[in-house]
Write a protein that holds these residues in place. Structure first.
Motif, PDB file in Angstrom:
ATOM      1  N   THR A  90       0.827  -1.203   0.000  1.00 40.96           N
ATOM      2  CA  THR A  90       0.000   0.000   0.000  1.00 40.96           C
ATOM      3  C   THR A  90       0.859   1.249   0.000  1.00 40.96           C
ATOM      4  O   THR A  90       0.616   2.195  -0.758  1.00 40.96           O
ATOM      5  N   GLU A 141       2.442   1.696  -3.389  1.00 36.62           N
ATOM      6  CA  GLU A 141       1.495   2.208  -4.372  1.00 36.62           C
ATOM      7  C   GLU A 141       1.324   3.711  -4.214  1.00 36.62           C
ATOM      8  O   GLU A 141       1.233   4.451  -5.201  1.00 36.62           O
ATOM      9  N   ARG A 142       1.291   4.184  -2.954  1.00 40.85           N
ATOM     10  CA  ARG A 142       1.139   5.626  -2.709  1.00 40.85           C
ATOM     11  C   ARG A 142       2.338   6.391  -3.274  1.00 40.85           C
ATOM     12  O   ARG A 142       2.183   7.453  -3.889  1.00 40.85           O
ATOM     13  N   VAL A 191       4.361   5.446  -5.733  1.00 41.04           N
ATOM     14  CA  VAL A 191       4.343   5.416  -7.199  1.00 41.04           C
ATOM     15  C   VAL A 191       3.325   6.417  -7.735  1.00 41.04           C
ATOM     16  O   VAL A 191       3.555   7.066  -8.764  1.00 41.04           O
ATOM     17  N   GLU A 192       2.199   6.565  -7.043  1.00 38.64           N
ATOM     18  CA  GLU A 192       1.174   7.513  -7.483  1.00 38.64           C
ATOM     19  C   GLU A 192       1.663   8.949  -7.428  1.00 38.64           C
ATOM     20  O   GLU A 192       1.095   9.829  -8.086  1.00 38.64           O
ATOM     21  N   SER A 193       2.729   9.214  -6.661  1.00 42.83           N
ATOM     22  CA  SER A 193       3.271  10.575  -6.564  1.00 42.83           C
ATOM     23  C   SER A 193       4.093  10.950  -7.789  1.00 42.83           C
ATOM     24  O   SER A 193       4.438  12.120  -7.985  1.00 42.83           O
ATOM     25  N   THR A 208       4.996  11.653 -11.768  1.00 46.98           N
ATOM     26  CA  THR A 208       4.314  12.190 -12.944  1.00 46.98           C
ATOM     27  C   THR A 208       4.153  11.057 -13.970  1.00 46.98           C
ATOM     28  O   THR A 208       4.835  10.034 -13.893  1.00 46.98           O
ATOM     29  N   ARG A 221       6.573   7.779 -14.324  1.00 48.50           N
ATOM     30  CA  ARG A 221       6.078   6.404 -14.236  1.00 48.50           C
ATOM     31  C   ARG A 221       6.512   5.598 -15.456  1.00 48.50           C
ATOM     32  O   ARG A 221       6.827   4.407 -15.348  1.00 48.50           O
ATOM     33  N   ALA A 251       4.409  -2.486  -5.846  1.00 44.72           N
ATOM     34  CA  ALA A 251       3.244  -1.660  -6.150  1.00 44.72           C
ATOM     35  C   ALA A 251       2.479  -2.169  -7.366  1.00 44.72           C
ATOM     36  O   ALA A 251       1.483  -1.571  -7.766  1.00 44.72           O
ATOM     37  N   VAL A 300       3.743  -2.425 -10.465  1.00 37.44           N
ATOM     38  CA  VAL A 300       4.184  -1.781 -11.701  1.00 37.44           C
ATOM     39  C   VAL A 300       4.948  -2.805 -12.540  1.00 37.44           C
ATOM     40  O   VAL A 300       5.958  -3.349 -12.094  1.00 37.44           O
TER      41      VAL A 300
END
Length: 255
Positions: free
Chosen positions: A170, A173-174, A176-178, A180, A184, A236, A238
């Motif tokens: 979790t 994942e947070r 990776v979401e940060s 751009t 990514r 995450a 990816v």
């Protein structure tokens, strides 16, 4: 007779040549040895181009002298300034480039954390360097049947490491979401084992810009090496960029 093509990757020449000679004595095994990660990649690429793909890679866990917490992992397509590629990064790169090739990590000592990282990178086994030839052959043939091989003494520790890794998913994942969208995409290229030059060519960017993106990725993920970034990305969920397709981003648009 179906022959098994094996590539031994170890920078200790005497060990690599001795192991290759022992395996070559088996009637169903063809074997070559490579003394570095880049040399191994060249062997893989040449074999694929000639239609003679390897079936199994036996990779030194400490390839290039890498020790977890020591030298940072490097992109497998380029190596570091010394032309070195560490063992687990090589496993990840081969998994991304030639997923049909099975990799087995050869280690001087049992290490649950590193064994778990190797499995997450795509290895099918972790074997002691001083194991018997019959044991190693059992592992080689086993991984070709989609089996995963670990020493019994390592099993509990590796399961504990993998369980802990799931708990961190979790948070990963947070992080990776940060990133751009471009960062990514660069991260997915890193997961696929592409080095800075290859990423630049694929995304139509300069190597300097790619280097900046990679530094930003490491900073936002809070890690200090490519291997750590790839491990976090895999936690995450990816996956690697598709190396077989012709779709490439150019200036933020599909080309």
């Amino acid at each position: 007779m179906v022959r098994i093509r094996v590539l031994v990757v170890d920078d200790h020449r005497i060990f690599a040549e001795s192991l290759a000679a022992a395996l070559a004595a088996e009637p169903d095994v063809d074997v070559l040895a490579a003394g570095s990660g880049p040399a191994a990649l060249r062997c893989l690429e040449r074999a694929a181009a000639e239609g003679r793909r390897f079936d199994v890679l036996l990779v030194d866990a400490d390839l290039g002298g890498n020790v977890m917490g020591g030298r940072a992992a490097v992109p497998v397509q380029e190596g570091n300034a010394d032309g070195l590629v560490d063992g687990i990064s090589l496993v990840a790169g081969v998994r991304g480039a030639q997923p049909g090739v099975r990799t087995v990590v050869l280690a001087e000592k049992d290490d649950p954390r590193r064994a778990a990282l190797a499995l997450q990178a795509g290895a099918s086994g972790w074997v002691a360097k001083d194991c018997s030839l019959s044991r190693l052959l059992t592992v080689i043939r086993g991984v070709l049947r989609e089996e995963t091989h670990l020493p019994p003494a390592l099993l509990t520790g590796v399961l504990r490491e993998l369980t802990a890794a799931r708990k961190h998913r979790t948070e990963s994942e947070r992080l990776v979401e940060s990133l751009t969208p471009r960062e990514r995409e660069v991260l997915r290229c890193m997961v696929a084992g592409l080095g800075r030059k290859a990423v630049a060519e694929r995304l139509y960017l300069s190597p300097h810009t790619v280097r900046t993106h990679m530094q930003n990725v490491l900073g936002k993920l809070g890690v200090h090496s490519t291997l750590a970034a790839v491990a976090l990305a895999r936690r995450a969920g990816v996956g690697p960029v598709d190396l077989t397709g012709d779709v490439v981003e150019r200036g933020g648009q599909l080309a």
